[in-house]
Motif scaffolding. Sequence first.
Motif, PDB file in Angstrom:
ATOM      1  N   GLY A  95      -4.082   5.476 -24.374  1.00  0.00           N
ATOM      2  CA  GLY A  95      -3.105   4.565 -23.909  1.00  0.00           C
ATOM      3  C   GLY A  95      -3.386   3.154 -24.417  1.00  0.00           C
ATOM      4  O   GLY A  95      -4.450   2.842 -24.937  1.00  0.00           O
ATOM      5  N   ASP A  96      -2.393   2.313 -24.238  1.00  0.00           N
ATOM      6  CA  ASP A  96      -2.514   0.919 -24.657  1.00  0.00           C
ATOM      7  C   ASP A  96      -1.902   0.045 -23.575  1.00  0.00           C
ATOM      8  O   ASP A  96      -0.702   0.102 -23.331  1.00  0.00           O
ATOM      9  CB  ASP A  96      -1.790   0.711 -25.984  1.00  0.00           C
ATOM     10  N   GLY A  97      -2.745  -0.748 -22.911  1.00  0.00           N
ATOM     11  CA  GLY A  97      -2.248  -1.630 -21.867  1.00  0.00           C
ATOM     12  C   GLY A  97      -2.450  -1.030 -20.499  1.00  0.00           C
ATOM     13  O   GLY A  97      -3.156  -0.055 -20.319  1.00  0.00           O
ATOM     14  N   PHE A  98      -1.813  -1.642 -19.496  1.00  0.00           N
ATOM     15  CA  PHE A  98      -1.916  -1.161 -18.132  1.00  0.00           C
ATOM     16  C   PHE A  98      -0.738  -1.674 -17.326  1.00  0.00           C
ATOM     17  O   PHE A  98      -0.040  -2.581 -17.732  1.00  0.00           O
ATOM     18  CB  PHE A  98      -3.233  -1.578 -17.463  1.00  0.00           C
ATOM     19  N   ILE A  99      -0.537  -1.041 -16.194  1.00  0.00           N
ATOM     20  CA  ILE A  99       0.496  -1.469 -15.262  1.00  0.00           C
ATOM     21  C   ILE A  99      -0.223  -1.862 -13.981  1.00  0.00           C
ATOM     22  O   ILE A  99      -1.022  -1.089 -13.461  1.00  0.00           O
ATOM     23  CB  ILE A  99       1.504  -0.337 -14.976  1.00  0.00           C
ATOM     24  N   SER A 100       0.048  -3.049 -13.498  1.00  0.00           N
ATOM     25  CA  SER A 100      -0.606  -3.510 -12.280  1.00  0.00           C
ATOM     26  C   SER A 100       0.373  -4.304 -11.439  1.00  0.00           C
ATOM     27  O   SER A 100       0.953  -5.280 -11.903  1.00  0.00           O
ATOM     28  CB  SER A 100      -1.811  -4.391 -12.621  1.00  0.00           C
ATOM     29  N   SER A 101       0.508  -3.900 -10.183  1.00  0.00           N
ATOM     30  CA  SER A 101       1.388  -4.653  -9.289  1.00  0.00           C
ATOM     31  C   SER A 101       0.809  -6.036  -9.012  1.00  0.00           C
ATOM     32  O   SER A 101       1.552  -6.981  -8.777  1.00  0.00           O
ATOM     33  CB  SER A 101       1.608  -3.884  -7.993  1.00  0.00           C
ATOM     34  N   ILE A 102      -0.507  -6.171  -9.069  1.00  0.00           N
ATOM     35  CA  ILE A 102      -1.134  -7.465  -8.819  1.00  0.00           C
ATOM     36  C   ILE A 102      -0.783  -8.462  -9.920  1.00  0.00           C
ATOM     37  O   ILE A 102      -0.759  -9.666  -9.690  1.00  0.00           O
ATOM     38  CB  ILE A 102      -2.660  -7.313  -8.661  1.00  0.00           C
ATOM     39  N   SER A 103      -0.435  -7.964 -11.096  1.00  0.00           N
ATOM     40  CA  SER A 103      -0.060  -8.884 -12.178  1.00  0.00           C
ATOM     41  C   SER A 103       1.206  -9.657 -11.850  1.00  0.00           C
ATOM     42  O   SER A 103       1.448 -10.727 -12.424  1.00  0.00           O
ATOM     43  CB  SER A 103       0.106  -8.130 -13.500  1.00  0.00           C
ATOM     44  N   ASN A 104       2.002  -9.172 -10.916  1.00  0.00           N
ATOM     45  CA  ASN A 104       3.175  -9.932 -10.474  1.00  0.00           C
ATOM     46  C   ASN A 104       2.773 -11.174  -9.690  1.00  0.00           C
ATOM     47  O   ASN A 104       3.511 -12.148  -9.646  1.00  0.00           O
ATOM     48  CB  ASN A 104       4.080  -9.053  -9.602  1.00  0.00           C
ATOM     49  N   VAL A 105       1.614 -11.120  -9.067  1.00  0.00           N
ATOM     50  CA  VAL A 105       1.121 -12.224  -8.247  1.00  0.00           C
ATOM     51  C   VAL A 105       0.255 -13.176  -9.075  1.00  0.00           C
ATOM     52  O   VAL A 105       0.310 -14.386  -8.895  1.00  0.00           O
ATOM     53  CB  VAL A 105       0.326 -11.682  -7.044  1.00  0.00           C
ATOM     54  N   LEU A 106      -0.544 -12.624  -9.960  1.00  0.00           N
ATOM     55  CA  LEU A 106      -1.462 -13.400 -10.799  1.00  0.00           C
ATOM     56  C   LEU A 106      -1.168 -13.104 -12.277  1.00  0.00           C
ATOM     57  O   LEU A 106      -2.008 -12.541 -12.982  1.00  0.00           O
ATOM     58  CB  LEU A 106      -2.914 -13.028 -10.465  1.00  0.00           C
ATOM     59  N   ALA A 138      -8.029  -5.697  -0.753  1.00  0.00           N
ATOM     60  CA  ALA A 138      -7.025  -6.177   0.212  1.00  0.00           C
ATOM     61  C   ALA A 138      -5.672  -5.511  -0.015  1.00  0.00           C
ATOM     62  O   ALA A 138      -4.998  -5.124   0.944  1.00  0.00           O
ATOM     63  CB  ALA A 138      -6.908  -7.696   0.125  1.00  0.00           C
ATOM     64  N   PHE A 139      -5.269  -5.360  -1.282  1.00  0.00           N
ATOM     65  CA  PHE A 139      -3.983  -4.728  -1.568  1.00  0.00           C
ATOM     66  C   PHE A 139      -3.990  -3.251  -1.201  1.00  0.00           C
ATOM     67  O   PHE A 139      -2.941  -2.679  -0.908  1.00  0.00           O
ATOM     68  CB  PHE A 139      -3.623  -4.896  -3.043  1.00  0.00           C
ATOM     69  N   ALA A 140      -5.142  -2.615  -1.198  1.00  0.00           N
ATOM     70  CA  ALA A 140      -5.238  -1.193  -0.872  1.00  0.00           C
ATOM     71  C   ALA A 140      -5.072  -0.921   0.620  1.00  0.00           C
ATOM     72  O   ALA A 140      -4.953   0.227   1.029  1.00  0.00           O
ATOM     73  CB  ALA A 140      -6.578  -0.638  -1.351  1.00  0.00           C
ATOM     74  N   LEU A 141      -5.002  -1.969   1.429  1.00  0.00           N
ATOM     75  CA  LEU A 141      -4.869  -1.797   2.874  1.00  0.00           C
ATOM     76  C   LEU A 141      -3.460  -1.416   3.309  1.00  0.00           C
ATOM     77  O   LEU A 141      -3.250  -1.047   4.461  1.00  0.00           O
ATOM     78  CB  LEU A 141      -5.287  -3.089   3.596  1.00  0.00           C
ATOM     79  N   ASP A 142      -2.496  -1.524   2.404  1.00  0.00           N
ATOM     80  CA  ASP A 142      -1.112  -1.205   2.755  1.00  0.00           C
ATOM     81  C   ASP A 142      -0.426  -0.582   1.552  1.00  0.00           C
ATOM     82  O   ASP A 142      -0.959  -0.577   0.446  1.00  0.00           O
ATOM     83  CB  ASP A 142      -0.367  -2.464   3.210  1.00  0.00           C
ATOM     84  N   THR A 143       0.771  -0.079   1.776  1.00  0.00           N
ATOM     85  CA  THR A 143       1.530   0.603   0.741  1.00  0.00           C
ATOM     86  C   THR A 143       2.275  -0.395  -0.135  1.00  0.00           C
ATOM     87  O   THR A 143       2.913  -1.318   0.371  1.00  0.00           O
ATOM     88  CB  THR A 143       2.557   1.555   1.403  1.00  0.00           C
ATOM     89  N   ASN A 144       2.181  -0.186  -1.450  1.00  0.00           N
ATOM     90  CA  ASN A 144       2.916  -1.000  -2.403  1.00  0.00           C
ATOM     91  C   ASN A 144       4.414  -0.776  -2.156  1.00  0.00           C
ATOM     92  O   ASN A 144       4.805   0.355  -1.896  1.00  0.00           O
ATOM     93  CB  ASN A 144       2.518  -0.560  -3.818  1.00  0.00           C
ATOM     94  N   PRO A 145       5.235  -1.762  -2.185  1.00  0.00           N
ATOM     95  CA  PRO A 145       5.100  -3.127  -2.670  1.00  0.00           C
ATOM     96  C   PRO A 145       4.803  -4.163  -1.580  1.00  0.00           C
ATOM     97  O   PRO A 145       4.847  -5.359  -1.846  1.00  0.00           O
ATOM     98  CB  PRO A 145       6.468  -3.407  -3.274  1.00  0.00           C
ATOM     99  N   CYS A 146       4.502  -3.709  -0.352  1.00  0.00           N
ATOM    100  CA  CYS A 146       4.353  -4.658   0.758  1.00  0.00           C
ATOM    101  C   CYS A 146       3.262  -5.702   0.521  1.00  0.00           C
ATOM    102  O   CYS A 146       3.499  -6.896   0.758  1.00  0.00           O
ATOM    103  CB  CYS A 146       4.138  -3.903   2.059  1.00  0.00           C
ATOM    104  N   PRO A 147       2.070  -5.335   0.022  1.00  0.00           N
ATOM    105  CA  PRO A 147       1.073  -6.362  -0.247  1.00  0.00           C
ATOM    106  C   PRO A 147       1.518  -7.358  -1.324  1.00  0.00           C
ATOM    107  O   PRO A 147       1.243  -8.556  -1.224  1.00  0.00           O
ATOM    108  CB  PRO A 147      -0.151  -5.572  -0.715  1.00  0.00           C
ATOM    109  N   VAL A 148       2.232  -6.867  -2.322  1.00  0.00           N
ATOM    110  CA  VAL A 148       2.732  -7.750  -3.385  1.00  0.00           C
ATOM    111  C   VAL A 148       3.728  -8.742  -2.796  1.00  0.00           C
ATOM    112  O   VAL A 148       3.671  -9.943  -3.081  1.00  0.00           O
ATOM    113  CB  VAL A 148       3.382  -6.948  -4.528  1.00  0.00           C
ATOM    114  N   LYS A 149       4.626  -8.246  -1.972  1.00  0.00           N
ATOM    115  CA  LYS A 149       5.627  -9.124  -1.363  1.00  0.00           C
ATOM    116  C   LYS A 149       4.951 -10.205  -0.524  1.00  0.00           C
ATOM    117  O   LYS A 149       5.309 -11.382  -0.601  1.00  0.00           O
ATOM    118  CB  LYS A 149       6.597  -8.319  -0.501  1.00  0.00           C
ATOM    119  N   TYR A 150       3.946  -9.807   0.279  1.00  0.00           N
ATOM    120  CA  TYR A 150       3.258 -10.806   1.081  1.00  0.00           C
ATOM    121  C   TYR A 150       2.500 -11.797   0.194  1.00  0.00           C
ATOM    122  O   TYR A 150       2.525 -13.010   0.428  1.00  0.00           O
ATOM    123  CB  TYR A 150       2.279 -10.185   2.094  1.00  0.00           C
ATOM    124  N   ALA A 151       1.838 -11.298  -0.829  1.00  0.00           N
ATOM    125  CA  ALA A 151       1.063 -12.175  -1.713  1.00  0.00           C
ATOM    126  C   ALA A 151       1.966 -13.187  -2.415  1.00  0.00           C
ATOM    127  O   ALA A 151       1.592 -14.358  -2.569  1.00  0.00           O
ATOM    128  CB  ALA A 151       0.303 -11.345  -2.745  1.00  0.00           C
TER     129      ALA A 151
END
Length: 108
Positions: free
Chosen positions: A1-12, A44-57
């Motif tokens: 593969g090349d690259g990655f997908i990360s929901s945290i990248s939306n925040v940072l 911290a993000f693993a404590l809840d279901t995506n996308p809820c931690p992203v939305k809060y962050a």
Amino acid sequence: GDGFISSISNVLPHVYPALRDACRSVDWATATYIDRALQPIYRAFALDTNPCPVKYALKHRRGINDGVRLPLVPVAKETAAKIGAALDQMGSAADETSRLPPPLAWRV
């Protein structure tokens, strides 16, 4: 593969290009430094279901509405506090296990 997908990248969004660039240039010291700095956020993000931690962050960092539609619910106050603390800690102090200064590209 090349690259990655990360929901945290939306925040940072500035952190992940720095991580990618470090990996591509085989700069494992910088990649490891960034990854270690992200560990509290991953936990911290693993404590809840995506996308809820992203939305809060996004609300915590940028004041964006953290509303979600059913069946999702906003993160619990305890989880929100942990996410906020992890984000606030990011880039605020050098990792004690590393002697490298934080890369300028991802300081928050």
